[in-house]
Scaffold this motif. Sequence first.
Motif, PDB file in Angstrom:
ATOM      1  N   GLN A 262       0.809  -1.218   0.000  1.00 18.48           N
ATOM      2  CA  GLN A 262       0.000   0.000   0.000  1.00 18.48           C
ATOM      3  C   GLN A 262       0.846   1.274   0.000  1.00 18.48           C
ATOM      4  O   GLN A 262       0.331   2.354  -0.300  1.00 18.48           O
ATOM      5  N   LEU A 263       2.115   1.177   0.357  1.00 15.35           N
ATOM      6  CA  LEU A 263       3.009   2.332   0.380  1.00 15.35           C
ATOM      7  C   LEU A 263       4.267   2.050  -0.416  1.00 15.35           C
ATOM      8  O   LEU A 263       4.810   0.939  -0.368  1.00 15.35           O
ATOM      9  N   HIS A 264       4.733   3.075  -1.121  1.00 14.71           N
ATOM     10  CA  HIS A 264       6.039   3.001  -1.763  1.00 14.71           C
ATOM     11  C   HIS A 264       7.161   3.399  -0.797  1.00 14.71           C
ATOM     12  O   HIS A 264       8.275   2.871  -0.878  1.00 14.71           O
ATOM     13  N   VAL A 265       6.863   4.359   0.067  1.00 17.00           N
ATOM     14  CA  VAL A 265       7.865   4.927   0.963  1.00 17.00           C
ATOM     15  C   VAL A 265       7.255   5.075   2.350  1.00 17.00           C
ATOM     16  O   VAL A 265       6.115   5.541   2.488  1.00 17.00           O
ATOM     17  N   THR A 266       7.995   4.675   3.380  1.00 18.46           N
ATOM     18  CA  THR A 266       7.559   4.912   4.758  1.00 18.46           C
ATOM     19  C   THR A 266       8.379   6.035   5.379  1.00 18.46           C
ATOM     20  O   THR A 266       9.501   6.317   4.950  1.00 18.46           O
ATOM     21  N   GLY A 267       7.798   6.648   6.402  1.00 18.27           N
ATOM     22  CA  GLY A 267       8.536   7.684   7.113  1.00 18.27           C
ATOM     23  C   GLY A 267       9.604   7.099   8.016  1.00 18.27           C
ATOM     24  O   GLY A 267      10.655   7.698   8.218  1.00 18.27           O
ATOM     25  N   SER A 268       9.334   5.925   8.537  1.00 19.59           N
ATOM     26  CA  SER A 268      10.270   5.261   9.442  1.00 19.59           C
ATOM     27  C   SER A 268       9.926   3.778   9.438  1.00 19.59           C
ATOM     28  O   SER A 268       9.222   3.288   8.553  1.00 19.59           O
ATOM     29  N   LEU A 269      10.429   3.055  10.431  1.00 19.62           N
ATOM     30  CA  LEU A 269      10.000   1.687  10.667  1.00 19.62           C
ATOM     31  C   LEU A 269      10.344   1.313  12.098  1.00 19.62           C
ATOM     32  O   LEU A 269      11.244   1.917  12.698  1.00 19.62           O
ATOM     33  N   PRO A 270       9.624   0.356  12.680  1.00 14.91           N
ATOM     34  CA  PRO A 270       9.907  -0.022  14.064  1.00 14.91           C
ATOM     35  C   PRO A 270      11.340  -0.511  14.222  1.00 14.91           C
ATOM     36  O   PRO A 270      11.877  -1.216  13.350  1.00 14.91           O
ATOM     37  N   ALA A 271      11.967  -0.144  15.327  1.00 14.46           N
ATOM     38  CA  ALA A 271      13.362  -0.523  15.551  1.00 14.46           C
ATOM     39  C   ALA A 271      13.551  -2.032  15.508  1.00 14.46           C
ATOM     40  O   ALA A 271      14.570  -2.528  15.000  1.00 14.46           O
ATOM     41  N   ASP A 272      12.566  -2.790  16.025  1.00 11.50           N
ATOM     42  CA  ASP A 272      12.741  -4.237  16.065  1.00 11.50           C
ATOM     43  C   ASP A 272      12.522  -4.896  14.700  1.00 11.50           C
ATOM     44  O   ASP A 272      12.702  -6.107  14.551  1.00 11.50           O
ATOM     45  N   LYS A 273      12.161  -4.109  13.690  1.00 12.82           N
ATOM     46  CA  LYS A 273      12.004  -4.648  12.334  1.00 12.82           C
ATOM     47  C   LYS A 273      13.259  -4.465  11.490  1.00 12.82           C
ATOM     48  O   LYS A 273      13.351  -5.015  10.387  1.00 12.82           O
ATOM     49  N   ILE A 274      14.198  -3.663  11.964  1.00 12.81           N
ATOM     50  CA  ILE A 274      15.385  -3.380  11.158  1.00 12.81           C
ATOM     51  C   ILE A 274      16.147  -4.665  10.848  1.00 12.81           C
ATOM     52  O   ILE A 274      16.515  -4.938   9.702  1.00 12.81           O
ATOM     53  N   ALA A 275      16.380  -5.478  11.879  1.00 12.81           N
ATOM     54  CA  ALA A 275      17.114  -6.730  11.674  1.00 12.81           C
ATOM     55  C   ALA A 275      16.359  -7.670  10.742  1.00 12.81           C
ATOM     56  O   ALA A 275      16.966  -8.386   9.935  1.00 12.81           O
ATOM     57  N   VAL A 276      15.024  -7.670  10.830  1.00 15.82           N
ATOM     58  CA  VAL A 276      14.210  -8.537   9.967  1.00 15.82           C
ATOM     59  C   VAL A 276      14.393  -8.152   8.505  1.00 15.82           C
ATOM     60  O   VAL A 276      14.592  -9.009   7.635  1.00 15.82           O
ATOM     61  N   TYR A 277      14.340  -6.846   8.221  1.00 16.72           N
ATOM     62  CA  TYR A 277      14.500  -6.406   6.837  1.00 16.72           C
ATOM     63  C   TYR A 277      15.929  -6.610   6.345  1.00 16.72           C
ATOM     64  O   TYR A 277      16.146  -6.889   5.159  1.00 16.72           O
ATOM     65  N   LYS A 278      16.904  -6.444   7.224  1.00 18.14           N
ATOM     66  CA  LYS A 278      18.283  -6.712   6.813  1.00 18.14           C
ATOM     67  C   LYS A 278      18.433  -8.150   6.333  1.00 18.14           C
ATOM     68  O   LYS A 278      19.156  -8.425   5.367  1.00 18.14           O
ATOM     69  N   LYS A 279      17.718  -9.061   6.959  1.00 12.70           N
ATOM     70  CA  LYS A 279      17.829 -10.480   6.628  1.00 12.70           C
ATOM     71  C   LYS A 279      16.927 -10.872   5.454  1.00 12.70           C
ATOM     72  O   LYS A 279      17.360 -11.567   4.531  1.00 12.70           O
ATOM     73  N   ASP A 280      15.665 -10.417   5.494  1.00 11.06           N
ATOM     74  CA  ASP A 280      14.680 -10.948   4.562  1.00 11.06           C
ATOM     75  C   ASP A 280      14.376 -10.052   3.358  1.00 11.06           C
ATOM     76  O   ASP A 280      13.917 -10.546   2.328  1.00 11.06           O
ATOM     77  N   ASN A 281      14.608  -8.749   3.476  1.00  9.45           N
ATOM     78  CA  ASN A 281      14.226  -7.844   2.389  1.00  9.45           C
ATOM     79  C   ASN A 281      15.161  -6.635   2.353  1.00  9.45           C
ATOM     80  O   ASN A 281      14.728  -5.494   2.439  1.00  9.45           O
ATOM     81  N   PRO A 282      16.470  -6.876   2.217  1.00  9.87           N
ATOM     82  CA  PRO A 282      17.435  -5.781   2.329  1.00  9.87           C
ATOM     83  C   PRO A 282      17.290  -4.727   1.241  1.00  9.87           C
ATOM     84  O   PRO A 282      17.653  -3.569   1.448  1.00  9.87           O
ATOM     85  N   GLU A 283      16.757  -5.117   0.069  1.00 14.60           N
ATOM     86  CA  GLU A 283      16.647  -4.144  -1.012  1.00 14.60           C
ATOM     87  C   GLU A 283      15.626  -3.054  -0.702  1.00 14.60           C
ATOM     88  O   GLU A 283      15.651  -1.976  -1.309  1.00 14.60           O
ATOM     89  N   ALA A 284      14.722  -3.301   0.249  1.00 10.53           N
ATOM     90  CA  ALA A 284      13.718  -2.302   0.616  1.00 10.53           C
ATOM     91  C   ALA A 284      14.170  -1.405   1.770  1.00 10.53           C
ATOM     92  O   ALA A 284      13.578  -0.349   2.002  1.00 10.53           O
ATOM     93  N   LEU A 285      15.201  -1.813   2.484  1.00  7.44           N
ATOM     94  CA  LEU A 285      15.632  -1.105   3.687  1.00  7.44           C
ATOM     95  C   LEU A 285      16.664  -0.038   3.346  1.00  7.44           C
ATOM     96  O   LEU A 285      17.646  -0.302   2.663  1.00  7.44           O
ATOM     97  N   ARG A 286      16.426   1.172   3.846  1.00  5.97           N
ATOM     98  CA  ARG A 286      17.411   2.238   3.694  1.00  5.97           C
ATOM     99  C   ARG A 286      17.894   2.676   5.075  1.00  5.97           C
ATOM    100  O   ARG A 286      17.093   3.102   5.916  1.00  5.97           O
ATOM    101  N   ILE A 287      19.181   2.567   5.293  1.00  7.12           N
ATOM    102  CA  ILE A 287      19.816   3.109   6.484  1.00  7.12           C
ATOM    103  C   ILE A 287      20.940   4.006   5.987  1.00  7.12           C
ATOM    104  O   ILE A 287      21.858   3.536   5.312  1.00  7.12           O
ATOM    105  N   ALA A 288      20.852   5.281   6.289  1.00  4.66           N
ATOM    106  CA  ALA A 288      21.811   6.224   5.732  1.00  4.66           C
ATOM    107  C   ALA A 288      22.110   7.316   6.743  1.00  4.66           C
ATOM    108  O   ALA A 288      21.288   7.605   7.619  1.00  4.66           O
ATOM    109  N   PRO A 289      23.279   7.934   6.649  1.00  5.91           N
ATOM    110  CA  PRO A 289      23.571   9.090   7.512  1.00  5.91           C
ATOM    111  C   PRO A 289      22.524  10.184   7.300  1.00  5.91           C
ATOM    112  O   PRO A 289      21.989  10.350   6.201  1.00  5.91           O
TER     113      PRO A 289
END
Length: 542
Positions: A262-289
Amino acid sequence: MLLLLISCVMLSACGNGESNIESGARQQILHWGNGTEPQELDPHIVTGIPEHHIIVALLEGLVLKDPATLEPIPGVAKRWTISDDGLIYTFHLRDDARWSNADPVTADDFVWSWWRALQPALGNQYAYMYFAIKNAEAYAKGDIEDFDKVGARALDKHTLQVTLANPTPYFLQLLDHYSMFPVHRPTIEKFGDPAERGTRWTRAGNFVGNGAFTLARWDLNKIVTVEKSPTYWDHDTVKLQGIHFYPTENVSTEERMFRAGQLHVTGSLPADKIAVYKKDNPEALRIAPYLGTYFYRFNTDVPHLSDPRVRRALAMSLDRDKIVEHVTKGGQLPAYTYTPPKTLGYTADDGFSFDPEAARTLLADAGYPDGAGFPQTEILYNTSEGHRKLAVAVQQMWKTNLNIDVVLNNQDWKVYLDNVDNGHYQIARAGWIGDYVDPNTFLDMWVSDGGNNRTGWANPEYDTLILKRSPTAPDRAARYLAFKQAEALLLADMPILPIYFYTRNNLVHPTVKGMPGNLLDYTSYKQIYLDSPVPDSAEANK
């Protein structure tokens, strides 16, 4: 139920089986998670990021930024010249720049808009952004009454000349901030006095802008939609046909919407989901300075918080390493200064450290040994699971290390802003993202009576360093020395409590193209387009 209701708004037709990712690619409609309901859409009133995301689609300033490099590029001004002494900027506006009602955008539009932005009655908290311009500060503060003495004048219909008080290396960057955008004078005056806040000129059907998009719909607490403008000067470059902005304060709900397509872009994401996306869907996760600081404001007019020893004790009793490792979990850095390190080569000296024993001594010296007699104190934050978790951690650390009790109070965005603006708080959550890449964007907000200060703190020596010494410094070394001295004063008095330096953690669907990451999280909507999803992409996001 909330998710279901929002879903039906977000889907082009509930029950048709097509996700927003699929229909968005076909229709070139970007679906954007925008965090909270916007306070307003008046660029001379608002201060928040949710408002920024919408306003930059509707209005455009003299210059833009290249999203890849953050260098200034032409906007309404097709070119400009700068005098040898760095004081006079001459902007040549495009002949084909138009408002959304087809009126031409002229140099007089900018002069009038800047006059409006500096009206004291309007209460523009970003008025200080104009103070690099000759006599703008004096006009805003009522020291002069003739706006013709301010260094902004139209030489002709398409030529704007701006004279600065002092050479300002970041001046072009200021011009891409929404607080310096033009507004459409006839529309403003149709709905009230130019200095009146909250008139209906910003509503759908009334709003006249000069940006790449027009305001089509604003349903409170549901959706804001913008559509491609047929009158925009660079219309042919714009690939998106529209953007849908969704106010979704619950970050977990927003993440579920992303997984549901339903969304192309989120404003943020729950902290406990970061590790999940790193493992299962890294292409969708953005972590940047991200050039920003998360901090708490102290209301220094509150009796027990007026004592710098109390404020320093509260700051020194927080274990920031534990906070970023166990609470935020997104690569944030512990903050012991206010300005992020290495901001255009500037790094302040640490103003304090984690030292519970020294904190207890300071609290005892202030009259509260082992926390005895410490008044009930409240932490105010705007509704967000991330803000709540951090406030709980702060609450526990202060109980453990200082033996004091604090209560937590969450409020929705508009109520929270109103209470902070009016000083109706004791300690309040805050965050500041640089408006441009220069330490000044962090330090000039704390001058006495600054629109974004809102702590009650004032220090004449600090004002001199920021308003007098740094602007007239002969070189960068001298300028940065003035900044270091000012920041040392700020951290000694501690009207604010720095907690961590941001990283940008959010989700971006792989079909979104033309949206590079950068230090300011700056987005140029006219460069974004949507690819068709590959067959398995929707399933991969579930």
